[in-house]
Write an enzyme that holds these catalytic residues in place. Structure first.
Site, PDB file in Angstrom:
ATOM      1  N   ARG A  95      -5.416  65.595  98.303  1.00 27.08           N
ATOM      2  CA  ARG A  95      -4.929  66.907  97.861  1.00 27.08           C
ATOM      3  C   ARG A  95      -3.590  67.265  98.488  1.00 27.08           C
ATOM      4  NH1 ARG A  95      -3.845  68.631  93.960  1.00 27.08           N
ATOM      5  NH2 ARG A  95      -5.873  67.872  93.286  1.00 27.08           N
ATOM      6  N   LYS A 130      15.923  80.992  97.733  1.00 24.76           N
ATOM      7  CA  LYS A 130      14.627  81.502  97.266  1.00 24.76           C
ATOM      8  C   LYS A 130      13.624  80.352  97.218  1.00 24.76           C
ATOM      9  CE  LYS A 130      16.806  85.228  94.685  1.00 24.76           C
ATOM     10  NZ  LYS A 130      17.093  85.822  93.351  1.00 24.76           N
ATOM     11  N   LYS A 162      27.263  89.678 100.509  1.00 28.22           N
ATOM     12  CA  LYS A 162      26.538  90.279  99.393  1.00 28.22           C
ATOM     13  C   LYS A 162      26.699  91.797  99.401  1.00 28.22           C
ATOM     14  CE  LYS A 162      22.637  88.224  98.275  1.00 28.22           C
ATOM     15  NZ  LYS A 162      23.061  87.431  97.090  1.00 28.22           N
ATOM     16  N   GLU A 192      30.051  88.319  96.682  1.00 22.02           N
ATOM     17  CA  GLU A 192      29.359  88.722  95.473  1.00 22.02           C
ATOM     18  C   GLU A 192      30.085  89.898  94.828  1.00 22.02           C
ATOM     19  OE1 GLU A 192      24.806  89.114  95.287  1.00 22.02           O
ATOM     20  OE2 GLU A 192      25.508  91.181  95.523  1.00 22.02           O
ATOM     21  N   ASP A 213      27.828  88.371  89.724  1.00 27.04           N
ATOM     22  CA  ASP A 213      26.399  88.646  89.799  1.00 27.04           C
ATOM     23  C   ASP A 213      25.940  89.496  88.625  1.00 27.04           C
ATOM     24  OD1 ASP A 213      23.845  88.555  91.114  1.00 27.04           O
ATOM     25  OD2 ASP A 213      24.153  90.648  91.667  1.00 27.04           O
TER      26      ASP A 213
END
Length: 274
Positions: A95, A130, A162, A192, A213
């Site tokens: 597994r 992410k 950002k 950004e 963005d």
């Protein structure tokens, strides 16, 4: 991958813990077996060496014989690998080995589809941060297997200003100035932007890479024309397989796709004892 052994150790401990009671009840300790890893659907294969490490962590004498090369396109029914050794240890490792192989192959498969979708445009498909906690190194590896490019690995290896950084410093110009004063000459500054006005401000402030963005296709085209090669252009935000070609055709250099790692479906791979 310095953390891989620890990751496998923890994954096996999580699954086996004090022992595989089903296998202990049914399988003699000296029983030997051969098993086949089979693709149940078309996929881009990634993570063979990881699956091998799982089995060899349980027993270094296990024989792991690849049936396909890393990065190969496997069709439904393809023999991915053959594993030979203690039947009990093959069952205990099954597994964890499959979970990792299926996950990495899922990322490589999805990445390869995005790469194919933008073929001929000059745009490159890149990943994001992410990722699954603890699996970033492996997941970014799988992106490369699928033909994609890695964006920064973490907060430590690249400047990406950002919207919250801009808000905290009082504006794009000030944020870029502070970053330029702080970093060595070997690093580039990416920022950004959400509007064409911000794109112009980023250009005037000397950004090396400008991220567009969540912009419309029309605004992306206008931004690429305004930048005119003075900075690399990255498109980001809500990119899908249905929209990525149109985004690439605006002339952007890079398209970052969080879905490569946060939304990739695990591929269907099974292990069958002979």
């Amino acid at each position: 991958m310095l953390s891989l052994d620890n990751l496998i150790e923890q994954a096996l401990l999580e699954d086996i813990h004090t022992g595989d009671i089903t296998t202990q009840a049914l399988i003699p300790a000296d029983s030997q077996a051969s098993a086949r890893l089979i693709a149940k659907e078309e996929l881009t294969l990634a993570g063979l060496f990881v699956a091998e490490k799982v089995f060899k962590r349980l027993n270094a004498d296990v024989k792991f014989i690849p049936g396909l090369a890393e990065g190969a396109l496997a069709v439904k029914g393809s023999l991915i690998a053959t594993v030979r050794g203690s039947a009990a240890e093959l069952l205990m490792g099954e597994r964890v080995a499959l979970n990792l192989l299926q996950r990495l192959s899922g990322i490589a498969t999805l990445t390869s589809r995005y790469v194919a979708a933008v073929a001929g445009t000059g745009a490159r498909i890149v990943d994001t941060r992410k990722t699954t906690p603890g699996l970033r190194e492996l997941e970014k590896y799988a992106v490369r297997v699928g033909g994609g490019i890695n964006h920064r690995t973490g907060l430590y290896d690249g400047i990406l200003i950002k919207e919250n950084h801009i808000a905290a410093t009082g504006g794009i110009g000030e944020a870029i100035k502070r970053a330029r004063d702080y970093i060595p000459h070997t690093l580039k500054i990416e920022i950004e932007t959400e509007t064409l006005a911000q794109v112009n401000e980023a250009l005037e402030s000397g950004a090396d890479i400008i991220m567009l963005d969540n912009m419309s296709i029309a605004d992306m085209r206008s931004a690429v024309l305004a930048i005119a090669g003075r900075a690399l252009v990255e498109a980001s935000g809500g990119v899908t397989l249905e929209t990525v070609r149109a985004i690439a055709e605006t002339g952007v250099d890079i398209i970052s796709v969080g879905a490569l790692t946060h939304s990739a479906r695990a591929m269907d791979i099974s292990m069958l004892l002979d």
